[in-house]
Design an enzyme around this catalytic site. Structure first.
Site, PDB file in Angstrom:
ATOM      1  N   HIS A  40       0.848  -1.194   0.000  1.00  0.00           N
ATOM      2  CA  HIS A  40       0.000   0.000   0.000  1.00  0.00           C
ATOM      3  C   HIS A  40       0.885   1.245   0.000  1.00  0.00           C
ATOM      4  O   HIS A  40       1.847   1.332   0.760  1.00  0.00           O
ATOM      5  CB  HIS A  40      -0.883  -0.036   1.244  1.00  0.00           C
ATOM      6  CG  HIS A  40      -1.789   1.142   1.392  1.00  0.00           C
ATOM      7  ND1 HIS A  40      -2.811   1.403   0.508  1.00  0.00           N
ATOM      8  CD2 HIS A  40      -1.826   2.129   2.327  1.00  0.00           C
ATOM      9  CE1 HIS A  40      -3.447   2.490   0.897  1.00  0.00           C
ATOM     10  NE2 HIS A  40      -2.863   2.957   1.981  1.00  0.00           N
ATOM     11  N   HIS A  52       1.908  11.226  -1.894  1.00  0.00           N
ATOM     12  CA  HIS A  52       0.736  10.964  -1.053  1.00  0.00           C
ATOM     13  C   HIS A  52       0.889  11.843   0.178  1.00  0.00           C
ATOM     14  O   HIS A  52       1.564  11.486   1.127  1.00  0.00           O
ATOM     15  CB  HIS A  52       0.648   9.491  -0.659  1.00  0.00           C
ATOM     16  CG  HIS A  52      -0.568   9.164   0.148  1.00  0.00           C
ATOM     17  ND1 HIS A  52      -1.826   9.515  -0.242  1.00  0.00           N
ATOM     18  CD2 HIS A  52      -0.719   8.517   1.340  1.00  0.00           C
ATOM     19  CE1 HIS A  52      -2.714   9.098   0.651  1.00  0.00           C
ATOM     20  NE2 HIS A  52      -2.058   8.502   1.631  1.00  0.00           N
TER      21      HIS A  52
END
Length: 331
Positions: A37, A114
């Site tokens: 992830h 991110h």
């Protein structure tokens, strides 16, 4: 590569190549394949600006508290501690990739991002390609699922980058059930690129994003996560497509506030470890390499990824791999 990438972390570098012959012709949609992830987040650049996808509250927080705010953000954004080569050596074959332009970047580069920015995209893709060149029977899934601040020419730049780096290693988009290790090996394909943008419809080697759906539980409750994962597998089994089981808990704003100095690992990841074993066990038919923890847990843990002939679940994502944070030189 950073010197911390030891031989033990390359133990599963060739696990696909060593699978039993009986598995070679089975569609990859019927294999449970380990994935990570926010795969690029082993390197978070605290000197970078805040990502364009972040809300105004986060932007204001950083503008007031500066470097201190970014250090706290990193504790919640860094879901990996191994670089790409380390993850590949540990058995990871699916990569969750989020791409962004950087404000006021004179070179107009593309970055993994991110919350804060990570490394340049071309450097990460080159690192993966170097591994594939040395391990010619291993296959990776590159899932480009978020794009920030990108115009048409940025997508064109990324598509050309993929061509230049991977060339004939990329498998064109076909029916998912046709893709097996035997099929890929016969054609010397090693890369499947999933692209969550209409651009995918214009490029033969880009698999449309809907062919790799990623249902998201969006919960901090391990019990609800397991229920969600079990229900999503039951639903996807009917469709025979690739899909992702996200074995991850997602912190709420209140969770972050309570554990702001502790970070993601201590506050969230440890809670998922024991609970998610209930999800993993039913998947097991025969064992593949015990390469990584499917949900994260402690970074030293090693769990078993399994071949499941009746339950298509292409990727089990996990937040943490590795032992210690990697430096920039590890990319």
């Amino acid at each position: 590569m950073a010197s911390s990438q030891g031989k033990s972390e390359l133990k599963f570098a060739d696990w696909m190549a060593t699978l039993p012959d009986s598995i070679h012709s089975i569609p990859l949609t019927n294999l449970a394949i380990p994935g990570s992830h926010d795969s690029f987040s082993f390197y978070i650049d605290e000197a970078s600006p805040v990502g364009p996808e972040q809300p105004e509250t986060v932007q204001n927080f950083v503008s007031v508290f500066g470097t201190v705010a970014k250090k706290l953000m990193r504790k919640w954004l860094a879901t990996q501690t191994m670089n790409f080569t380390g993850q590949l050596g540990a058995g990871i074959r699916y990569f969750d990739l989020r791409i962004s332009t950087k404000p006021r970047d004179p070179d107009n580069e593309l970055y993994f991002a991110h919350g804060l920015f990570s490394a340049k995209v071309n450097e990460g893709l080159e690192e993966i390609n170097a591994f594939l060149t040395d391990h010619h029977k291993e296959v990776v899934f590159l899932d480009f699922n978020h794009f920030y601040g990108m115009q048409k020419y940025h997508h064109e730049k990324l598509v050309q980058m993929l061509k230049d780096i991977y060339g004939n290693k990329m498998c064109p988009a076909i029916f998912a059930q046709e893709v097996s290790l035997k099929y890929l090996w016969e054609k010397d394909y090693q890369v499947l690129v999933f692209y969550h943008s209409p651009v995918a419809l214009e490029v033969p080697f880009l698999w449309p994003g809907q062919m790799m759906p990623a249902p998201w539980a969006n919960t901090t409750d391990p019990e609800k996560l397991i229920q969600f994962l079990q229900a999503s597998i039951t639903e996807r089994r009917k469709k025979g497509s690739f899909f992702i089981s996200q074995v991850v808990l997602t912190p709420k704003a209140s969770t972050v506030v309570k554990g702001v100095a502790s970070g993601l690992r201590e506050t969230i990841t440890e809670r998922t470890d024991s609970q998610s074993q209930r999800f993993r066990r039913p998947l097991a038919a025969i064992s593949l390499p015990s390469c990584c923890s499917l949900e994260g847990g402690y970074p030293d843990s090693r769990r078993c990824a399994c071949f499941c002939p009746k339950k298509p679940a292409i990727c089990l994502k996990m937040p943490f791999l590795g032992r210690a944070p990697q430096s920039r030189e590890g990319l």
